[in-house]
Design a protein around this motif. Structure first.
Motif, PDB file in Angstrom:
ATOM      1  N   ASP A 138       0.806  -1.226   0.000  1.00  0.00           N
ATOM      2  CA  ASP A 138       0.000   0.000   0.000  1.00  0.00           C
ATOM      3  C   ASP A 138       0.836   1.272   0.000  1.00  0.00           C
ATOM      4  O   ASP A 138       0.281   2.371  -0.083  1.00  0.00           O
ATOM      5  N   ALA A 139       2.158   1.133   0.153  1.00  0.00           N
ATOM      6  CA  ALA A 139       2.991   2.341   0.227  1.00  0.00           C
ATOM      7  C   ALA A 139       3.041   3.036  -1.127  1.00  0.00           C
ATOM      8  O   ALA A 139       3.579   2.520  -2.099  1.00  0.00           O
ATOM      9  N   GLN A 140       2.428   4.232  -1.192  1.00  0.00           N
ATOM     10  CA  GLN A 140       2.401   5.005  -2.433  1.00  0.00           C
ATOM     11  C   GLN A 140       3.525   6.033  -2.450  1.00  0.00           C
ATOM     12  O   GLN A 140       4.313   6.099  -3.355  1.00  0.00           O
ATOM     13  N   LYS A 141       3.536   6.823  -1.382  1.00  0.00           N
ATOM     14  CA  LYS A 141       4.515   7.905  -1.316  1.00  0.00           C
ATOM     15  C   LYS A 141       5.723   7.407  -0.540  1.00  0.00           C
ATOM     16  O   LYS A 141       5.671   7.226   0.681  1.00  0.00           O
ATOM     17  N   ILE A 142       6.794   7.170  -1.278  1.00  0.00           N
ATOM     18  CA  ILE A 142       7.991   6.603  -0.662  1.00  0.00           C
ATOM     19  C   ILE A 142       9.160   7.559  -0.836  1.00  0.00           C
ATOM     20  O   ILE A 142       9.398   8.075  -1.928  1.00  0.00           O
ATOM     21  N   ILE A 143       9.878   7.782   0.261  1.00  0.00           N
ATOM     22  CA  ILE A 143      11.103   8.571   0.206  1.00  0.00           C
ATOM     23  C   ILE A 143      12.268   7.639   0.472  1.00  0.00           C
ATOM     24  O   ILE A 143      12.220   6.827   1.396  1.00  0.00           O
ATOM     25  N   SER A 144      13.309   7.722  -0.340  1.00  0.00           N
ATOM     26  CA  SER A 144      14.521   6.955  -0.079  1.00  0.00           C
ATOM     27  C   SER A 144      15.668   7.953   0.002  1.00  0.00           C
ATOM     28  O   SER A 144      15.969   8.636  -0.974  1.00  0.00           O
ATOM     29  N   VAL A 153       4.013  11.001   4.092  1.00  0.00           N
ATOM     30  CA  VAL A 153       4.897   9.971   3.545  1.00  0.00           C
ATOM     31  C   VAL A 153       4.474   8.613   4.091  1.00  0.00           C
ATOM     32  O   VAL A 153       4.286   8.431   5.291  1.00  0.00           O
ATOM     33  N   ASP A 154       4.273   7.635   3.186  1.00  0.00           N
ATOM     34  CA  ASP A 154       3.892   6.298   3.632  1.00  0.00           C
ATOM     35  C   ASP A 154       5.095   5.531   4.163  1.00  0.00           C
ATOM     36  O   ASP A 154       4.999   4.807   5.150  1.00  0.00           O
ATOM     37  N   LEU A 155       6.208   5.662   3.451  1.00  0.00           N
ATOM     38  CA  LEU A 155       7.389   4.887   3.842  1.00  0.00           C
ATOM     39  C   LEU A 155       8.640   5.718   3.605  1.00  0.00           C
ATOM     40  O   LEU A 155       8.806   6.297   2.524  1.00  0.00           O
ATOM     41  N   PHE A 162      10.237   9.744  12.537  1.00  0.00           N
ATOM     42  CA  PHE A 162       9.138   9.661  13.493  1.00  0.00           C
ATOM     43  C   PHE A 162       7.796   9.893  12.814  1.00  0.00           C
ATOM     44  O   PHE A 162       6.822   9.212  13.063  1.00  0.00           O
ATOM     45  N   ILE A 163       7.773  10.871  11.913  1.00  0.00           N
ATOM     46  CA  ILE A 163       6.484  11.300  11.355  1.00  0.00           C
ATOM     47  C   ILE A 163       6.036  10.428  10.190  1.00  0.00           C
ATOM     48  O   ILE A 163       4.841  10.313   9.909  1.00  0.00           O
ATOM     49  N   THR A 164       6.994   9.772   9.509  1.00  0.00           N
ATOM     50  CA  THR A 164       6.616   8.883   8.408  1.00  0.00           C
ATOM     51  C   THR A 164       5.712   7.765   8.947  1.00  0.00           C
ATOM     52  O   THR A 164       5.877   7.317  10.087  1.00  0.00           O
TER      53      THR A 164
END
Lengths: 198, 458
Positions: A67-73, A98-100, A129-131
């Motif tokens: 389900d993770a759509q918005k992902i930051i790496s 952010v989902d992940l 923390f907020i993700t």
């Protein structure tokens, strides 16, 4: 000004000085055990995947976080094509959506599953923390046995304005001591334990 | 004697009116104590760690003056503003002024027993500022308009059905839903909105390192970090005894704290705040509030070693069966009972007596505070100062006369046994405080001295 009166009272009342204990006896020799590290994180409610190449991250995320759509790496090599930062916003508040987030960890501690992270790598302090969900990439070469080894070898001096040990997902047991994962911080923790093939 | 609160024994009696509730409270806390044991036993050097922690803290007590100056210098070099408060009133004034400068009317706070001790929330409310407690347990007791009943498990006295009702009333969850997972998710949503809107965050401090000028805050929920990193102004409030000398000493305390508190290997987050983030203000309020006085009391200064893990409460047979509110103090249990009389000997004169002196608290304390011995010593100080109840003082006086005169002791024993045998109702009644929770024993026919005389020759 109370500063002077407090300090004077302390000086008058403090007992005789005693020497600090030697902490070297608590140190372990050699590296930390990645298997023990993995086991503790799992008991804390985290998931651990051993990978030998960053290319394994993408299919694992597709399988376990569908389900993770918005992902930051934070490092592009972890997940090519993912965003490395979110749109600029209001002091980190934008990361609520952010989902992940996939972030690097400096090292892990075998005795308690804690992973050390600083604002040098993560830039925006609130991100882990907020993700909604958090993933940390840490090398199996970077596991120390105990907290004493962590402070003596790795972080004798602060390397940034903020640093944190993260051990597992955010949790609470405040309602009748029932353990619930996902209090205010990330609802889940995935650790990618990276050991490149020799 | 005029007291602001009912005495511990009366408050404990009220708590004991609901027997199944008391049993549940007792068993839940004992379960936490057992988790602590299991964790401690996995560390072969556990006892050495306790000893090291105690000695580090002893070193701190002997160098507190210099360590505070070192901490202040380093914190200022890191970009923090350091404030000093002699007492609760000055602490509250400093915080209020910082909030007024920012013009905030509603802000978040993570768990801080110090701000409970200073009664910060009601003070700010009087000045039109609403504080949102963000630790889930603290938010629950805040909605219920109660103080926390435990320093680590603030709403351990509440059943989930009561929490469900509170959330229904205040957060709009469906009536009758008491599922912990559902309620936690509702609180997450509610409190995330508060974190996002808040421009100032107050946090407590677990450890402050003199060498680096940094502060470590430990939480499982992540509420301290959510508040502090999103805020323009972070206010950290700490008692002056939270100082430790060097960064490496954190290794000792972080190994002990969560294992002692809840039987976890470490808290989820151990956050090291050194410098404010770009554009942010960091204020540190150093609070004395009686600590420098306690430092001068030789018999009691070790109480300042406390790292607020709550292990002494979880193990205490009196705390488990009387509940945290019976201590009518921000910090309940055995440690609260040795800290409170320093703040107000008259108001808290009852607390050192709320103990069986079994010593279990001292045995689990991660910094080896001699808690039960201090309880015993406080009783003597309080009695000497004339703060005990008249009935207790009279009883003790009579005991003293009888026990110091062997002839009188013998006669009194004989009369006592005869009375108990002949007129049991004289002792088995509500006027005798010892009869209230127990049956009086069958009186022996003869005294031990008589028995010994008869049997010695055989």
């Amino acid at each position: 000004m109370s500063r002077e009166s407090i300090l004077a009272a302390i000086k008058k009342n403090q007992p005789e000085q005693q020497a600090l204990p030697d902490l070297n006896a608590f140190r372990r020799t050699g590296p930390g055990d990645p298997a023990a590290f993995r086991k503790v994180i799992e008991t804390l409610g985290g998931q651990v995947f051993e990978i030998s190449s960053y290319a394994e991250i993408q299919p694992l995320i597709a399988e376990h976080q569908p389900d993770a759509q918005k992902i930051i790496s934070l490092q592009e090599s972890y997940l090519p094509g993912a965003m490395t930062e979110w749109e600029t916003g209001d002091g980190g508040r934008q990361y609520e959506h952010v989902d992940l987030a996939i972030i690097p960890g400096q090292f892990g501690v075998a005795e308690n599953g804690a992973i050390w992270i600083t604002d040098v790598e993560i830039k925006e302090r609130v991100l882990p923390f907020i993700t909604q969900h958090l993933a940390i990439v840490v090398s199996s070469q970077d596991i120390v046995p105990t907290m004493h080894d962590a402070y003596a070898e790795r972080i004798a001096q602060p390397g940034g304005g903020f640093g944190v040990f993260i051990a597992g997902p955010s949790k609470t047991a405040d309602i009748e001591q029932s353990l619930v994962l996902g209090a205010h911080g990330a609802k889940s923790l995935t650790v990618f334990l990276y050991s490149p093939k020799a | 004697m005029e007291h602001q609160h009912k005495e511990h024994s009366l408050l404990a009696e009220e708590f004991n009116a609901n027997e199944p509730r008391v049993n549940w409270h007792d068993e839940t806390l004992w379960w936490v104590r057992q988790k602590r044991d299991k964790m401690a036993w996995t560390i072969p050097e556990w006892e050495d760690l306790r000893e090291a922690a105690s000695r580090i803290k002893h070193n701190v007590l002997g160098n507190l003056h210099d360590y505070l100056l070192e901490f202040e210098k380093n914190a200022q070099a890191n970009g923090a503003v350091v404030h000093w408060a002699a007492d609760a009133a000055e602490h509250n004034k400093i915080v209020l002024q910082l909030l007024q400068e920012q013009g905030v009317k509603r802000m978040v706070k993570s768990k801080s027993m110090l701000t409970e001790e200073c009664h910060l929330n009601p003070y700010l409310a009087e000045h039109g500022i609403e504080v949102i407690d963000t630790d889930l347990g603290e938010r629950i007791v805040q909605l219920a308009k109660e103080p926390p009943s435990h320093i680590v498990l603030p709403c351990i006295h509440k059943k989930k059905e009561e929490i469900g009702e509170l959330f229904h009333e205040h957060l709009g969850t469906p009536a009758g839903n008491a599922d912990p997972k559902f309620l936690t998710a509702a609180a997450r949503q509610h409190l995330r909105a508060e974190f996002i809107q808040s421009r100032v965050a107050i946090t407590g401090v677990n450890f402050a390192v003199a060498e680096t000028g940094e502060m470590v805050v430990c939480t499982n929920e992540g509420n301290a970090d959510m508040g502090a990193h999103l805020a323009d102004v972070h206010i950290a409030c700490m008692g002056i005894e939270k100082i430790i000398p060097q960064r490496k000493h954190l290794g000792v305390f972080l190994r002990l704290l969560a294992r002692s508190a809840t039987g976890q290997p470490i808290t989820t987050y151990s956050s090291h705040f050194r410098a404010p983030k770009k554009g942010q203000q960091l204020h540190i309020v150093l609070v004395d509030n009686g600590r420098s006085r306690q430092l001068g009391r030789e018999d009691f200064r070790n109480s300042l070693k406390c790292i607020r893990c709550g292990a002494c409460m979880n193990t205490c047979p009196v705390y488990r069966r009387s509940g945290g509110h019976s201590y009518h103090n921000a910090i309940a249990g055995p440690i609260g009972a040795i800290l409170a009389p320093n703040l107000d000997m008259k108001e808290y004169a009852d607390l050192p007596f709320a103990s069986t002196l079994c010593g279990s608290c001292s045995n689990v304390c991660p910094v080896k505070i001699d808690i039960h011995q201090q309880l015993y010593k406080w009783r003597q100080v309080i009695t000497r100062e004339g703060y005990t109840k008249k009935t207790k003082a009279a009883g003790m006086h009579a005991m003293n006369i009888v026990l110091s005169k062997p002839g009188l002791y013998k006669t009194a024993g004989g009369i006592g046994r005869w009375v108990m045998r002949t007129f049991p109702a004289v002792v088995n009644n509500g006027l005798n405080p010892w009869f209230r929770q127990r049956e009086m024993p069958e009186p022996p026919k003869e005294s031990f001295a008589d028995w010994y005389k008869k049997n010695r020759k055989q």
